[in-house]
Design a protein around this motif. Structure first.
Motif, mmCIF file in Angstrom:
data_model
loop_
_atom_site.group_PDB
_atom_site.id
_atom_site.type_symbol
_atom_site.label_atom_id
_atom_site.label_comp_id
_atom_site.label_asym_id
_atom_site.label_seq_id
_atom_site.Cartn_x
_atom_site.Cartn_y
_atom_site.Cartn_z
ATOM 1 N N PRO A 253 0.822 -1.214 0.000
ATOM 2 C CA PRO A 253 0.000 0.000 0.000
ATOM 3 C C PRO A 253 0.857 1.265 0.000
ATOM 4 C CG PRO A 253 -0.768 -1.574 1.639
ATOM 5 C CD PRO A 253 0.557 -2.075 1.151
ATOM 6 N N GLY A 254 0.374 2.264 -0.741
ATOM 7 C CA GLY A 254 1.065 3.542 -0.788
ATOM 8 C C GLY A 254 2.069 3.659 -1.915
ATOM 9 N N THR A 258 3.478 -4.000 -6.186
ATOM 10 C CA THR A 258 3.640 -5.100 -5.240
ATOM 11 C C THR A 258 5.100 -5.238 -4.828
ATOM 12 O OG1 THR A 258 3.964 -6.715 -7.019
ATOM 13 C CG2 THR A 258 1.699 -6.357 -6.245
ATOM 14 N N LYS A 259 5.293 -5.861 -3.692
ATOM 15 C CA LYS A 259 6.627 -6.234 -3.250
ATOM 16 C C LYS A 259 6.726 -7.755 -3.259
ATOM 17 C CE LYS A 259 5.322 -6.222 1.645
ATOM 18 N NZ LYS A 259 5.601 -5.654 2.987
ATOM 19 N N THR A 260 7.901 -8.265 -3.010
ATOM 20 C CA THR A 260 8.120 -9.712 -3.038
ATOM 21 C C THR A 260 8.307 -10.233 -1.623
ATOM 22 O OG1 THR A 260 9.163 -9.581 -5.213
ATOM 23 C CG2 THR A 260 9.539 -11.578 -3.938
ATOM 24 N N GLY A 452 -2.972 -9.799 -0.446
ATOM 25 C CA GLY A 452 -3.439 -8.454 -0.134
ATOM 26 C C GLY A 452 -2.556 -7.697 0.835
ATOM 27 N N SER A 453 -1.833 -8.410 1.693
ATOM 28 C CA SER A 453 -1.011 -7.758 2.712
ATOM 29 C C SER A 453 -0.104 -8.803 3.350
ATOM 30 C CB SER A 453 -1.887 -7.111 3.786
ATOM 31 O OG SER A 453 -2.640 -8.103 4.471
#
Length: 516
Positions: A253-254, A258-260, A452-453
């Motif tokens: 978020p922000g 996406t990150k891994t 999602g998180s």
């Protein structure tokens, strides 16, 4: 380089050309490896082995006709250059499949309209009957459980009696254990995202919002956390573990992208060594791949860790409480990539030498550790010594910058960890147990864009652990989770081990626990 910047010395120019050719070959090999990883087959078999298998199958003689069931003889055109143009292939008729006895059966009797003989009018008697079965399917359906709690009052003292409401898996929530288990297994076991499930349920006339489904999954994951913690304690109590990790995209978020994250797997499975301890897999999630995460996951573990060459595992071996065991499948894969790229004879020989080690393992699978160690020392020991000598000699013959040299160095640098299995029957030749546990995560990753998180990653790790352990113990994940969700809300926390898959399996009939 521009024309003016090129050196005039011929030897320098030759070195530049050779270096550029080596770089081109290395890049081409890397492109071929990435293409195979993306589009190729996953089985790492040599084409020559497949050709040899076809030759062996071609030499098999057809069984004697009198010893076979009813047959059909079908002429097949031969595409080879030499005659004959036709060959006769014997094809067996498939034996009708026996359907499971526990399935409900609906009998439909097809009786003639009249039992009188059509020739003379005499009443006919039953001679016998022919029975054939077909397998039908009725789409899954919903049902409503109405819990009615009558109140009773005493006419004399006005006392009122009513049984308490039954416990629900989720407080003040709609789903019964069966629906909750279905949603969880469909998402994490069958890789069906929640938005697809929403459409499936809508076709049955039940509109369940995706946000509601996600809230139910999150609540179930929190409810199952004590059971997953118990599973983790069981896994870490083993003498040997298999470990691996795989990337998972996670929404950041922000940042608008996406990150891994990483999903780590720790597998306890000593069945190849004749152990009767139940197998289990424990997944953990981390937002990155720092070495601190496996150190935290395996805190308190003492034994053998079989893993790949990831440097993040190295700090685990420093104290000596954890012994490193490397993976021959990873070593072989580097030679296989070269074999696929250019059919290198040296890579082919390396694969064949490693294949001889695997042939020994197939023969002793299921034997006790002492017997496995004895056979390995007698038969695999000389092969390993010869392989080490061959790798060392070959390394002196090839360019130090070539991919073949890199594959050889990979094995030689880790030779002690690669050969530790020879003297310890508890250790496997490779880390395929962990790689098999990664496969469901990869299949699921192809069906959704991202988690999602970080909380969603932890939730997935919890549920994957229970589903994976149920499958390792040949249990149907849906039946297992439904059984757990029916009881865990009121189950005593100090007896949570009773809900582990192998303990539940002992209480269920075979037809209610077998996994496909």
């Amino acid at each position: 380089m521009s024309h003016a910047a090129l050196p005039d010395d011929i030897e320098t120019l030759k070195r530049l050309v050779i270096g550029r050719d080596e770089m081109i070959a290395k890049l081409m090999a890397e492109i071929a490896r990435l293409k195979r990883w993306r589009f190729g087959r996953s089985a790492e078999r040599m084409d020559a082995a497949l050709v040899q298998l076809q030759l062996l199958l071609g030499d098999l003689q057809a069984p004697v006709a009198s010893e076979l069931p009813v047959q059909e003889t079908v002429p097949v055109e031969d595409s080879t250059q030499s005659p004959p143009l036709q060959q006769r292939v014997t094809r067996l008729r498939r034996v009708p499949r026996a359907l499971p006895a526990h399935l409900p059966r609906e009998t439909i009797v097809h009786t003639p309209a009249s039992c009188s003989c059509p020739e003379c009018g005499t009443q006919m008697r039953k001679l016998g009957e022919d029975i054939s079965e077909m397998l039908d399917y009725i789409p899954g359906y919903f049902k409503v459980l109405r819990h009615v709690r009558p109140k009773f009052s005493c006419g004399h003292c006005a006392a009122i009696i009513q049984l308490p409401a039954p416990a629900r898996p989720l407080d003040r929530a709609l789903p019964a254990p069966g629906l909750l288990a279905q949603i969880i297994v469909a998402k994490y076991g069958d890789h069906c995202p929640l938005y697809r499930q929403q459409g499936i349920y809508r076709r049955s006339g039940v509109d369940l919002d995706r946000a509601t489904l996600a809230e139910w999954v999150g609540g179930a994951s929190r409810l199952l956390e004590p059971l997953v913690a118990s599973l983790g304690r069981y896994v870490r109590s083993a003498e040997k573990l298999h470990a691996d990790d795989t990337p998972v995209p996670v929404l950041d978020p922000g940042r608008g992208k996406t990150k891994t994250g990483r999903l780590w797997t720790y597998v306890r499975d000593d069945r190849p060594g004749a152990s009767r301890d139940p197998p289990a897999v424990w997944y953990r999630y981390s937002p990155d791949r720092k070495s601190e995460h496996p150190q935290a996951h395996l805190r308190g573990f003492h034994g053998i860790l079989q893993a790949d060459a990831y440097s993040g595992f190295t700090p685990l071996y420093v104290s000596g409480d954890i012994l490193e065991a490397a993976c021959w499948a990873h070593a072989r894969r580097k030679f296989y990539d070269l074999y696929v790229a250019d059919r290198s004879p040296l890579a082919t020989e390396a694969i064949q030498r490693i294949g001889a080690l695997y042939a020994i393992e197939r023969e002793i699978r299921g034997s006790v550790p002492a017997q496995r160690a004895s056979v390995r020392r007698q038969r695999a020991g000389p092969l390993l010594d010869a392989l080490h000598q061959w790798l060392s000699a070959t390394l002196q013959m090839v360019s130090a910058k070539s991919d073949l040299a890199g594959a050889i160095k990979y094995s030689l640098v880790r030779w002690s960890a690669l050969t530790r299995y020879r003297d310890d029957g508890r250790i496997e030749i490779d880390n395929n147990s962990a790689e098999r546990s990664i496969r469901p995560l990869v299949l699921g990753r192809r069906n959704y864009m991202f988690a999602g998180s970080d909380v969603g990653g932890e939730r997935a790790a919890n549920i994957y652990s229970l589903i994976g352990s149920a499958l390792l113990n040949t249990m149907d994940p849906y039946l297992y989770l439904r059984h757990v969700l029916e009881r865990i809300a009121e189950h005593r926390i100090n007896r949570i081990d009773e809900l582990l898959p192998w303990n539940v399996a002992a209480t269920l009939p075979d037809e209610q626990r077998q996994a496909a």
